[in-house]
Design a protein around this motif. Structure first.
Motif, short mmCIF file in Angstrom:
data_model
loop_
_atom_site.label_atom_id
_atom_site.label_comp_id
_atom_site.label_asym_id
_atom_site.label_seq_id
_atom_site.Cartn_x
_atom_site.Cartn_y
_atom_site.Cartn_z
N TYR A 18 13.55 35.46 -22.67
CA TYR A 18 14.59 35.12 -21.70
C TYR A 18 15.34 33.93 -22.28
CZ TYR A 18 12.36 38.06 -18.11
OH TYR A 18 11.85 39.12 -17.39
N ALA A 42 -2.57 38.18 -14.00
CA ALA A 42 -2.30 37.15 -12.99
C ALA A 42 -0.79 37.02 -12.76
CB ALA A 42 -2.87 35.82 -13.47
N ASN A 43 -0.42 36.28 -11.73
CA ASN A 43 1.00 35.99 -11.51
C ASN A 43 1.58 35.32 -12.75
OD1 ASN A 43 1.05 36.92 -8.89
ND2 ASN A 43 0.50 34.94 -8.02
N GLY A 46 3.54 38.45 -17.02
CA GLY A 46 4.60 39.18 -17.71
C GLY A 46 4.66 40.66 -17.35
N LYS A 47 3.99 41.06 -16.27
CA LYS A 47 3.91 42.48 -15.92
C LYS A 47 5.29 43.05 -15.54
CE LYS A 47 1.03 41.52 -12.56
NZ LYS A 47 1.12 40.04 -12.63
N GLU A 90 9.59 46.09 -8.09
CA GLU A 90 8.90 45.12 -7.25
C GLU A 90 9.84 44.78 -6.08
OE1 GLU A 90 8.21 41.37 -9.22
OE2 GLU A 90 6.37 41.05 -8.08
N GLU A 164 3.92 46.80 -8.47
CA GLU A 164 3.27 46.24 -7.27
C GLU A 164 3.68 46.94 -5.97
OE1 GLU A 164 2.33 42.20 -6.95
OE2 GLU A 164 2.66 41.77 -9.06
P1 ATP Z 1 4.13 38.31 -10.72
O1 ATP Z 1 2.84 39.01 -10.56
O2 ATP Z 1 4.12 36.93 -10.11
O3 ATP Z 1 5.33 39.12 -10.33
P2 ATP Z 1 4.49 38.93 -13.53
O4 ATP Z 1 3.22 39.16 -14.25
O5 ATP Z 1 5.24 40.14 -13.09
O6 ATP Z 1 4.27 37.96 -12.30
P3 ATP Z 1 6.96 38.12 -14.78
O7 ATP Z 1 7.72 38.14 -13.50
O8 ATP Z 1 7.22 39.18 -15.76
O9 ATP Z 1 5.40 38.05 -14.49
O10 ATP Z 1 7.22 36.70 -15.47
C1 ATP Z 1 6.72 36.37 -16.76
C2 ATP Z 1 7.28 35.03 -17.18
O11 ATP Z 1 8.69 35.16 -17.43
C3 ATP Z 1 7.12 33.93 -16.13
O12 ATP Z 1 6.84 32.73 -16.81
C4 ATP Z 1 8.50 33.86 -15.47
O13 ATP Z 1 8.79 32.57 -15.01
C5 ATP Z 1 9.42 34.24 -16.63
N1 ATP Z 1 10.63 34.94 -16.15
C6 ATP Z 1 10.67 36.06 -15.42
N2 ATP Z 1 11.93 36.46 -15.18
C7 ATP Z 1 12.74 35.54 -15.78
C8 ATP Z 1 14.17 35.38 -15.91
N3 ATP Z 1 15.01 36.26 -15.39
N4 ATP Z 1 14.61 34.32 -16.60
C9 ATP Z 1 13.75 33.43 -17.17
N5 ATP Z 1 12.40 33.53 -17.11
C10 ATP Z 1 11.89 34.57 -16.42
#
Ligand code: ATP
Length: 238
Positions: A18, A42-43, A46-47, A90, A164
């Motif tokens: 990003y 986990a949250n 990066g999923k 999501e 999710e």
């Molecule tokens: P969750 O279960 O909370 O949805 P996730 O596993 O799906 O989490 P992502 O949403 O893919 O995780 O985020 C992965 C990383 O990328 C995180 O550190 C998030 O802050 C960052 N991120 C996600 N989207 C963006 C964006 N549009 N711009 C910048 N960083 C981003």
């Protein structure tokens, strides 16, 4: 070729950024025809980034994505849909001021799928048939999730990606939605699932991958993962 059957979805060494900041590192995973594969993590692991990159929504990336042996890496989302992949995003991303039918109509648009598909969706999720003229934004959380899944199915995918689907639902509705996902798979649809309800997700899955800080740290059969003490402690709180 070794004579081995090719994967349906084959993600090879995917790295995603990003604005130059790396969030996925060399992620490789596969979904075979007929499987449900779950991505756990986990949250912030990066999923969502991973599934959005497969779908063409995040475009700053390295690596390759093949679907039915076709390189779909550079394709925009509407072309990915035409190749046979649909995404249930999501938080559902429905059109709240449009009716159930109108949301379904938009889902069928990439494949020129119209009224023929509605009856199929209403037999899959009868509540949507009862509420077909209701605005999507006024449906309950569970009904909205069913509509999001039905809208994605209107494009007649051979693979469904769900990010999710049980988010924010009561335990009973979590079961309803995940059981519906299991039934769709039994009727032949291949599925890539992102889920926080680890136990239930693995119970309906064939295999799983664990994503931690943007890297795949483990993969295995659903049974292996469910019975692994470390995973039970980290993801099931057992
Ligand atoms: P969750 O279960 O909370 O949805 P996730 O596993 O799906 O989490 P992502 O949403 O893919 O995780 O985020 C992965 C990383 O990328 C995180 O550190 C998030 O802050 C960052 N991120 C996600 N989207 C963006 C964006 N549009 N711009 C910048 N960083 C981003």
């Amino acid at each position: 070729m070794t004579g081995e059957k090719a994967h349906l979805l084959d993600v090879r060494n995917l790295s995603v950024f990003y604005s130059g900041l790396q969030v996925l590192w060399d992620v490789s995973l596969a979904v075979n025809s007929g499987e449900i594969v779950t991505i756990l993590g986990a949250n912030g692991a990066g999923k969502t980034t991973l599934v959005q990159s497969i779908f063409g929504l995040v475009r700053e990336r390295r690596g390759q994505v093949f679907f039915r042996e076709t390189d779909i890496t550079g394709l925009p989302p509407y072309e990915v849909v035409r190749q046979g992949i649909s995404l249930v995003p999501e938080k559902r991303e429905l059109f709240p001021k449009m009716t159930v039918i109108e949301n379904l109509e938009l889902g069928g648009f990439p494949r020129n799928e119209t009224s023929a598909g509605y009856d199929e969706m209403f037999s899959l999720f009868p509540i949507l048939g009862e509420r077909k003229d209701q605005l999507a934004g006024t449906l309950s959380g569970g009904e909205q999730q069913m509509l999001a899944i039905a809208r994605a199915l209107m494009a007649r995918p051979s693979m469904l990606i769900l990010d999710e689907p049980s988010l924010g639902l009561s335990p009973l509705l979590v079961s309803t939605v995940l059981d519906a996902v299991g039934s769709l798979n039994k009727s032949g649809l291949s599925i890539l699932l992102v889920e926080q309800n680890v136990q239930h997700a693995l119970e309906i899955s064939h295999r799983g991958y664990i994503l931690e800080n943007g890297r795949i740290i483990r993969e295995g059969s659903a049974e292996e993962l469910l019975n692994d003490d470390q995973i039970r402690a980290a993801y099931l709180g057992l």
